[in-house]
Design a protein around this motif. Structure first.
Motif, PDB file in Angstrom:
ATOM      1  N   CYS A  59       0.826  -1.212   0.000  1.00  0.00           N
ATOM      2  CA  CYS A  59       0.000   0.000   0.000  1.00  0.00           C
ATOM      3  C   CYS A  59       0.859   1.260   0.000  1.00  0.00           C
ATOM      4  N   LEU A  60       2.000   1.193   0.637  1.00  0.00           N
ATOM      5  CA  LEU A  60       2.861   2.369   0.697  1.00  0.00           C
ATOM      6  C   LEU A  60       3.552   2.613  -0.639  1.00  0.00           C
TER       7      LEU A  60
ATOM      8  N   GLU B 218       2.997   1.018  -3.650  1.00  0.00           N
ATOM      9  CA  GLU B 218       2.155   0.856  -4.853  1.00  0.00           C
ATOM     10  C   GLU B 218       2.949   0.334  -6.042  1.00  0.00           C
TER      11      GLU B 218
ATOM     12  N   LEU C 157       2.615   7.925   6.956  1.00  0.00           N
ATOM     13  CA  LEU C 157       2.840   7.336   5.642  1.00  0.00           C
ATOM     14  C   LEU C 157       1.735   7.757   4.682  1.00  0.00           C
ATOM     15  N   PRO C 158       2.106   8.137   3.477  1.00  0.00           N
ATOM     16  CA  PRO C 158       1.099   8.647   2.535  1.00  0.00           C
ATOM     17  C   PRO C 158       0.341   7.514   1.855  1.00  0.00           C
ATOM     18  N   ILE C 159      -0.326   6.716   2.648  1.00  0.00           N
ATOM     19  CA  ILE C 159      -1.059   5.590   2.091  1.00  0.00           C
ATOM     20  C   ILE C 159      -2.481   6.034   1.835  1.00  0.00           C
ATOM     21  N   VAL C 160      -2.923   5.823   0.607  1.00  0.00           N
ATOM     22  CA  VAL C 160      -4.248   6.266   0.215  1.00  0.00           C
ATOM     23  C   VAL C 160      -5.100   5.079  -0.218  1.00  0.00           C
TER      24      VAL C 160
ATOM     25  N   ASP D  35      -8.012   1.744   4.352  1.00  0.00           N
ATOM     26  CA  ASP D  35      -9.003   1.324   5.338  1.00  0.00           C
ATOM     27  C   ASP D  35      -8.842  -0.113   5.789  1.00  0.00           C
TER      28      ASP D  35
ATOM     29  N   ASP E 252      -6.062  12.762   5.064  1.00  0.00           N
ATOM     30  CA  ASP E 252      -6.161  11.897   3.885  1.00  0.00           C
ATOM     31  C   ASP E 252      -6.061  12.701   2.594  1.00  0.00           C
TER      32      ASP E 252
ATOM     33  N   LYS F  15      -2.489  13.423   1.970  1.00  0.00           N
ATOM     34  CA  LYS F  15      -1.799  12.246   1.430  1.00  0.00           C
ATOM     35  C   LYS F  15      -2.100  12.066  -0.047  1.00  0.00           C
ATOM     36  N   LYS F  16      -3.365  12.278  -0.410  1.00  0.00           N
ATOM     37  CA  LYS F  16      -3.746  12.137  -1.817  1.00  0.00           C
ATOM     38  C   LYS F  16      -2.981  13.117  -2.675  1.00  0.00           C
TER      39      LYS F  16
ATOM     40  N   TYR G 297      -0.166  14.554  -2.040  1.00  0.00           N
ATOM     41  CA  TYR G 297       1.242  14.158  -2.119  1.00  0.00           C
ATOM     42  C   TYR G 297       1.427  13.057  -3.151  1.00  0.00           C
ATOM     43  N   ARG G 298       0.572  12.061  -3.072  1.00  0.00           N
ATOM     44  CA  ARG G 298       0.667  10.905  -3.979  1.00  0.00           C
ATOM     45  C   ARG G 298       0.596  11.344  -5.429  1.00  0.00           C
TER      46      ARG G 298
ATOM     47  N   TYR H  60       5.398  17.700   2.171  1.00  0.00           N
ATOM     48  CA  TYR H  60       4.525  16.702   2.791  1.00  0.00           C
ATOM     49  C   TYR H  60       4.980  16.412   4.210  1.00  0.00           C
TER      50      TYR H  60
ATOM     51  N   MET I 170       2.856  17.094   7.712  1.00  0.00           N
ATOM     52  CA  MET I 170       2.492  16.002   8.623  1.00  0.00           C
ATOM     53  C   MET I 170       3.139  16.208   9.983  1.00  0.00           C
TER      54      MET I 170
ATOM     55  N   TYR J  67     -13.886   1.440  13.099  1.00  0.00           N
ATOM     56  CA  TYR J  67     -13.418   0.159  12.589  1.00  0.00           C
ATOM     57  C   TYR J  67     -13.970  -1.001  13.404  1.00  0.00           C
TER      58      TYR J  67
END
Lengths: 293, 266
Positions: free
Chosen positions: A56-57, A59, A249-252, A256, B17, B20-21, B23-24, B55, B59, B231
């Motif tokens: 996930c990190l 990709e 961590l930039p996990i998108v 979940d 989130d 993060k998006k 940044y990605r 980024y 953070m 969750y």
């Protein structure tokens, strides 16, 4: 391995569950391919989580997807995903399993540990050649733990051995994410270690085996303090630190699934033990699971 | 660096989130591998690094809202003077320390978790230093002297030194437990810090300072707990069955027969 880092299944979407399982099956196939049928026996949720986290990190674009049957499911074709991180997870699984089997043989003379480690020895050597630093850290940390087991040490010191071990495994490479990954691994390792110690309390009290929580529980019982509540608080602190690092961590994509595990799933075993030891039933608090009347 | 939010192209109100998006997307755009044929690939690489830094700064700031030292002085880099890569600065054992000198030339070495240090102190002790609580400043008994020494060490972030002083003492008052909790927390010994903070509170339940310490030690936990419900926590202990692979259970049983068992070190 412990198998504590699991999903909270009822809360996962079906799509997410299938995805999770596809990586789990992917790890199984990696173990099969690199380490044979006996290698597959070392499959566990904890390293499956690591493979999924790194996937996930980072990709990876290079990922194989196939639907195939397998020895465990000969009549249905199941999706499985493999990439260089599931591969890494497989190598790590063998390293961890081999060292812990040897440890069990030395500690408790479990002949089965010796036997299995013998069978896997060739595979272990290959894994060690691929990741000599990781292998060394695992050996060193377990050695440290060994030495501590002969003295009275705090849960922090003992937990830190396993924390350092996991930190090393989480640090896949030297890059900008190494720091938060290490921190995450460290706290998760400490959590796992102390949860296992909590689990084994009764057995170790009887057998006289080392358990850093035994003196803590004894002190608290003497003072009339709530030991089980203390464990919940302590483990929460550890997961809080772990997830703080995780959220850096930039996990998108598929984040979940990972959150399901880190915020809820990891508590599965704890709740089981807690309920047994206190006679409390967590269902009393879980109104959202009840069907409308 | 100019405004990191601008570099990422997001507003300050963006959720984590969303950050993060953003940044990605940008890191994919400027990644060296994606710009091999780009005549401006040097510029792209520069942007890639810039986006990365932006980024990390965002953070960091979000996780350390009160820190006066910015990203780059403490935070995600290894503390300067830290030991070889591969060692964990978060181990509760003494690792190599950060050294600095006072105006009068005294050398101090700090071993603790650098991140927690700045946060811990900025949020909690900035209003009053350790060891300034009235009763103990006049008392010259051996116990009080030791406690003041411990407090002084804690004030300078020298947590291992503080622990050495505390461990040498025989008297274990509520104050002793309070200082021990602070020192242990600074060095990352969460289990001991929690036990001692709880002990201090139980010995003096009306002491607000001890209560605050107990809360402070757990400061991350409220945030964590608030996220758990989405969750499904608390997890149903009885009903969980790992249907993911029924064969795993068989494999696991097999495993118990032929390998790991439940060794502590596994």
């Amino acid at each position: 391995m412990f198998g504590y880092v699991v999903i909270n299944e009822p809360e996962l979407r079906i799509r997410e569950f299938d995805l999770y399982r596809s990586y789990y099956c992917g790890l199984c196939e990696e173990l099969h391919e690199h380490y044979g049928r006996f290698g597959q026996l070392t499959l566990n949720y904890d390293t499956a989580f690591l493979g999924l986290l790194l996937t996930c990190l980072y990709e990876p674009e290079d990922e194989t997807f196939e639907k195939a049957s397998c020895i465990a499911h000969p009549f249905s074709k199941r999706p499985r995903r493999r990439n260089k991180y599931t591969q890494y997870a497989a190598h790590v699984t063998i390293l961890l399993s081999w060292y812990s089997m040897r440890d069990n043989w030395e500690d408790e003379q479990q002949i089965r540990g010796l036997a299995m480690s013998g069978i896997l020895h060739g595979g272990f050597k290959r894994a060690k050649e691929l990741y000599p630093e990781k292998a060394q850290v695992i050996a060193d940390c377990l050695e440290r733990l060994h030495t501590m087991e002969k003295q009275e040490v705090s849960p922090d010191q003992a937990g830190a051995c396993f924390g350092d071990l996991m930190a090393e495994l989480f640090a896949f490479r030297h890059d900008e994410w190494e720091e938060p990954l290490r921190r995450m691994g460290y706290y998760l390792g400490k959590f796992i270690y102390l949860l296992d110690a909590y689990d084994d309390l009764e057995d170790d009290a009887v057998s006289g085996s080392f358990n850093p929580l035994l003196p803590v529980r004894a002190r608290m019982q003497e003072n009339g303090a709530d030991f089980n509540g203390y464990m919940r608080t302590l483990l929460t602190m550890l997961m809080a630190s772990c997830t703080r690092a995780f959220e850096i961590l930039p996990i998108v994509k598929n984040v979940d699934i990972l959150r399901n595990i880190l915020y809820a799933g990891v508590w599965t075993k704890f709740e089981e033990i807690y309920a047994k030891r206190t006679g409390a039933c967590p269902d009393d608090n879980v109104s959202q699971h009840q069907d409308p009347a | 660096m100019s405004d990191p939010y601008k570099i990422l192209g997001i507003s300050r109100d963006a959720t984590d989130d969303e950050v993060k998006k953003a940044y990605r997307q940008l890191s994919r755009k400027y990644h060296p591998d994606a710009n091999v044929n780009n005549p401006d690939k040097d510029k792209a690489e520069e942007m890639f690094k810039l986006v990365q830094q932006a980024y990390q700064q965002v953070m960091y700031e979000r996780q350390h809202p009160y820190s006066s030292s910015g990203f780059g002085t403490s935070g995600y880099g290894r503390p300067q003077g830290s030991s070889r890569p591969g060692s964990s600065p978060y181990s509760s054992q003494q690792s190599s320390g950060q050294t600095w000198q006072d105006e009068d030339g005294t050398t101090y070495t700090y071993y603790g978790n650098f991140e927690d240090f700045s946060e811990f102190w900025n949020e909690f002790f900035s209003s009053f230093g350790f060891g300034t609580q009235g009763a103990y400043t006049q008392d010259n008994s051996e116990e009080a002297i030791h406690l003041r020494a411990a407090a002084s060490y804690i004030n300078h972030g020298m947590f291992q030194e503080a622990l050495n002083v505390l461990d040498a003492m025989e008297e274990r008052s509520a104050q002793w437990y309070y200082y021990s909790a602070a020192a242990n927390s600074g060095i990352g010994n969460d289990a001991v810090a929690l036990e001692h903070a709880q002990q201090a509170v139980s010995m003096e339940p009306d002491n607000q300072i001890f209560q605050n310490m107990l809360q402070q030690i757990q400061s991350g936990s409220k945030w964590y707990s608030s996220r758990q419900q989405s969750y499904g926590a608390p997890v149903d202990a009885g009903g969980q069955c790992m249907r993911i692979c029924a064969t795993y259970i068989c494999l696991n049983a097999l495993c118990n027969i032929c390998c790991c068992g439940n060794g502590r070190s596994c």
